[in-house]
Design an enzyme around this catalytic site. Structure first.
Site, PDB file in Angstrom:
ATOM      1  N   SER A 191       0.936  -1.096   0.105  1.00 52.46           N
ATOM      2  CA  SER A 191      -0.073   0.004   0.071  1.00 52.46           C
ATOM      3  C   SER A 191       0.925   1.054   0.153  1.00 52.46           C
ATOM      4  O   SER A 191       1.908   1.297   0.534  1.00 52.46           O
ATOM      5  CB  SER A 191      -0.767  -0.086   1.263  1.00 52.46           C
ATOM      6  N   TYR A 245      -1.789  -1.769  11.002  1.00 46.77           N
ATOM      7  CA  TYR A 245      -1.967  -2.199   9.736  1.00 46.77           C
ATOM      8  C   TYR A 245      -1.059  -1.507   8.936  1.00 46.77           C
ATOM      9  O   TYR A 245      -0.351  -2.587   7.966  1.00 46.77           O
ATOM     10  CB  TYR A 245      -3.441  -1.605   9.368  1.00 46.77           C
ATOM     11  N   LYS A 283       2.058  -3.880   6.657  1.00 46.35           N
ATOM     12  CA  LYS A 283       2.515  -3.973   5.127  1.00 46.35           C
ATOM     13  C   LYS A 283       3.879  -3.604   4.891  1.00 46.35           C
ATOM     14  O   LYS A 283       4.615  -4.422   4.143  1.00 46.35           O
ATOM     15  CB  LYS A 283       1.671  -2.635   4.347  1.00 46.35           C
TER      16      LYS A 283
END
Ligand code: UDP
Length: 344
Positions: free
Chosen positions: A127, A152, A156
């Site tokens: 992302s 979160y 990544k």
């Protein structure tokens, strides 16, 4: 013999669009999903769009290494696209252990099974959040990553690093990380699209749910940012364009075209669009008025980020093609289709 691609988390929003594009490009696909954040709506839609009733589907949790090994024992897998992960930023702040456990162990298990089954090509869905608030815009793959602002986002970054280190250590393992900007929209058939559980966190599902009357009013978070209209700038990438980028990346891996064993590509349009512009474009293309108001800034939002997609354009031969208008009209068609279904 056509090559087989495992799509983990393949019943979700991005996974289902990617499955369609892979099948239409001639790949065999195995879809695996634990169904923790979706139902079978999109998988059924994938079967309809592709006309393929026989797509293998395995309900399983990637945190279970035995189950992942069984999957690799049962199918010859040439490449894995790994989507199976939790993705709610706010929830990750409230429940970091849940996020770290799930997102890291599922990915580690994929790599472990790939490694012990003779190597494999692994595509990780990363992302643009890894860039944080960039100093220079647009961001290239060489732009520095910044400390993640949520567990979160951190998962990544950590998964990117795990992939980078693993391809160095294990012969036969190759990896690509695709850094998505803001994926939006739905398949033009309106048979697959986003199905947020509860109140949507993301902008476009909130817009379409407000337009259909499920939500009363859209809050635009912040109109005092240092941008032309005061709202944040993002790079909204059509979901079908984004899905196609995966096919190009898989092809690059399977055709032995990678220049390094681990590569990173930005997947975006290169076009910044403000939140307000997106809202007014949605109103214009769909001939409706949206109930919205300006609200305070949302914690953790960056002012502006958009991609320099040159590397993906040149090395993958991929380019975003759909206009924001087309994308927002597809998003609205999908929301209307969902409403029709609810009334059936
Ligand atoms: N946004 C908004 N209202 C909403 C949801 C999002 O104004 O109900 C804004 C958000 O502040 C950001 C942009 O829309 O500037 C995109 O947010 P989203 O959550 O879709 O993606 P992000 O860029 O955070 O990954």
């Amino acid at each position: 013999m056509s090559k087989r691609v495992l799509v983990s988390g393949g019943a979700g929003f991005i996974g289902s669009h990617v499955t369609v594009e892979l099948i239409q490009a001639g790949y065999e696909v195995v879809v695996a999903d634990d169904m923790s954040n979706c139902d079978l709506t999109c998988f059924e839609g994938v079967k309809k769009i592709t006309g393929r009733e026989d797509i293998p589907f395995v309900k399983m949790n990637f945190c279970d290494l035995d189950a992942v090994n069984r999957l690799f024992d049962g199918y010859r897998i040439d490449a894995v696209i790994h989507f199976a992960a939790f993705k709610a930023v706010g929830e990750s702040v409230a429940e970091p252990i849940k996020y770290y456990t799930n997102n890291l162990s599922s990915f580690l298990n994929v790599l472990e099974a790939a490694r012990t089954h003779g190597g494999c090509n692994v595509l990780f869905s990363s992302s643009a959040t890894v860039y944080g608030e960039p100093e220079k815009l647009p961001v290239t793959e060489a732009s520095p990553r910044q400390s993640a602002t949520s567990p979160y986002g951190n998962t990544k970054q950590i998964c990117e690093d795990i992939l980078r280190d693993s391809v160095k250590a294990y012969p036969g393992l190759k990896g690509i990380a695709l850094r998505y900007f803001n994926p939006i929209g739905a398949h033009p058939s309106a048979l697959i699209g986003e199905l947020p559980r509860g109140v949507p966190n993301n902008l476009v599902p909130f817009i379409t749910q407000t337009a259909i009357g499920k939500r009363e009013c859209l809050s635009i978070f912040g109109n005092d940012y240092p941008t032309e209209d005061g709202t944040c700038l993002r790079d909204y990438i059509d979901i079908v364009d984004l899905a196609k980028a995966h096919v190009y990346a898989v092809r690059r891996m399977l055709d032995g075209k990678m220049e390094q064993d681990y590569e990173i590509f930005n997947i975006g349009t290169g076009r910044p669009v403000s939140v307000l512009e997106l809202v007014t474009t949605f109103e214009k293309v769909n001939h409706l008025k949206l109930n919205y108001k300006f609200a305070p800034r949302r914690a953790g939002d960056v002012t502006a980020i958009w991609a320099d997609p040159t590397l993906a354009n040149q090395k993958l031969g991929w380019k975003a093609e759909r206009t924001v208008e087309e994308t927002l009209s597809a998003a609205w068609a999908w929301e209307k289709r969902l409403a029709e279904r609810a009334h059936e």
